[in-house]
Write an enzyme that holds these catalytic residues in place. Sequence first.
Site, mmCIF file in Angstrom:
data_model
loop_
_atom_site.group_PDB
_atom_site.id
_atom_site.type_symbol
_atom_site.label_atom_id
_atom_site.label_comp_id
_atom_site.label_asym_id
_atom_site.label_seq_id
_atom_site.Cartn_x
_atom_site.Cartn_y
_atom_site.Cartn_z
ATOM 1 N N MET A 45 -5.079 21.232 24.030
ATOM 2 C CA MET A 45 -3.754 20.633 23.889
ATOM 3 C C MET A 45 -3.162 21.002 22.530
ATOM 4 O O MET A 45 -3.888 21.171 21.547
ATOM 5 C CB MET A 45 -3.850 19.113 24.007
ATOM 6 C CG MET A 45 -4.402 18.636 25.330
ATOM 7 S SD MET A 45 -3.250 18.826 26.690
ATOM 8 C CE MET A 45 -2.279 17.346 26.479
ATOM 9 N N CYS A 46 -1.858 21.092 22.478
ATOM 10 C CA CYS A 46 -1.149 21.444 21.250
ATOM 11 C C CYS A 46 -0.841 20.182 20.449
ATOM 12 O O CYS A 46 -1.148 19.069 20.860
ATOM 13 C CB CYS A 46 0.145 22.167 21.591
ATOM 14 S SG CYS A 46 -0.076 23.554 22.723
#
Length: 270
Positions: A1-2
């Site tokens: 995930m960013c």
Amino acid sequence: MCELLGMSANVPTDICFSFTGLIQRGGKTGPHRDGWGITFYEGKGCRNFKDPNPSCHSKIAELVQSYPIKSCAVISHIRQANRGEVNLENTHPFTRELWGKNWTFAHNGQLTGYDNLFTGRHRPIGETDSEKSFCWLLKQLEDKYPEPPHSSVMPEVFQFIAKCCDELKQLGVFNMLLSDGEFVMMYCSNNLHWITRRAPFGKATLIDEEVSIDFQEETTPNDVVSVIATQPLTDNERWHKMKPSEYGVFQFGELIMDNSLDLIDVPFSE
């Protein structure tokens, strides 16, 4: 995930302190090694810096970190790729023109079934679900408001954007930041935090780097600065954790809209 980072302020403010914490997560204290980017608004224009390399080793990130660009609206992103290759065109934030303004978007999460999103003239350049959803969102706005909406209509516009985000959330995780240079909007799918700093200012210490700052020495009593991040960046301040499907809109540092669908305190500018 960013991970996401945004800022809204009532006076041009640098984001060096928060950005210093964020870039450590791009390959040093976090796994987000697949590029980073940041957009600073200056009037109707904006400065964009992007690099598909890890932010913790990026010479461009060092430049941004040491060069105090001042802005009232900033959006930044560090990437952990799950859709599309690691390259410049897939690096957030993404910027497009709508209604004669530069709109900037960054997304944290992963969507499925996004290939069916119709984007009209707003064609993605890269391969990510994020850019595709941004282009779809612009298409929805353009269809709903063929002419630039008056400032008095902007509360309705952001309510509409929130409904569009609710639709995108059905495809997966959709945390996002969106700005036109005056407003900064946040939408939470599962993980987003924010904080507003105002007088009396105090000291703050980063979680990811041994750096502290005394905001009282860097501000005036009238300054208001709000910061949005996927995870809190400091360990000695109270951050607000957003709930799923919650959104908020900042204007010049103040939270002026939330899920109550009403203006909170500060009127929209004419």
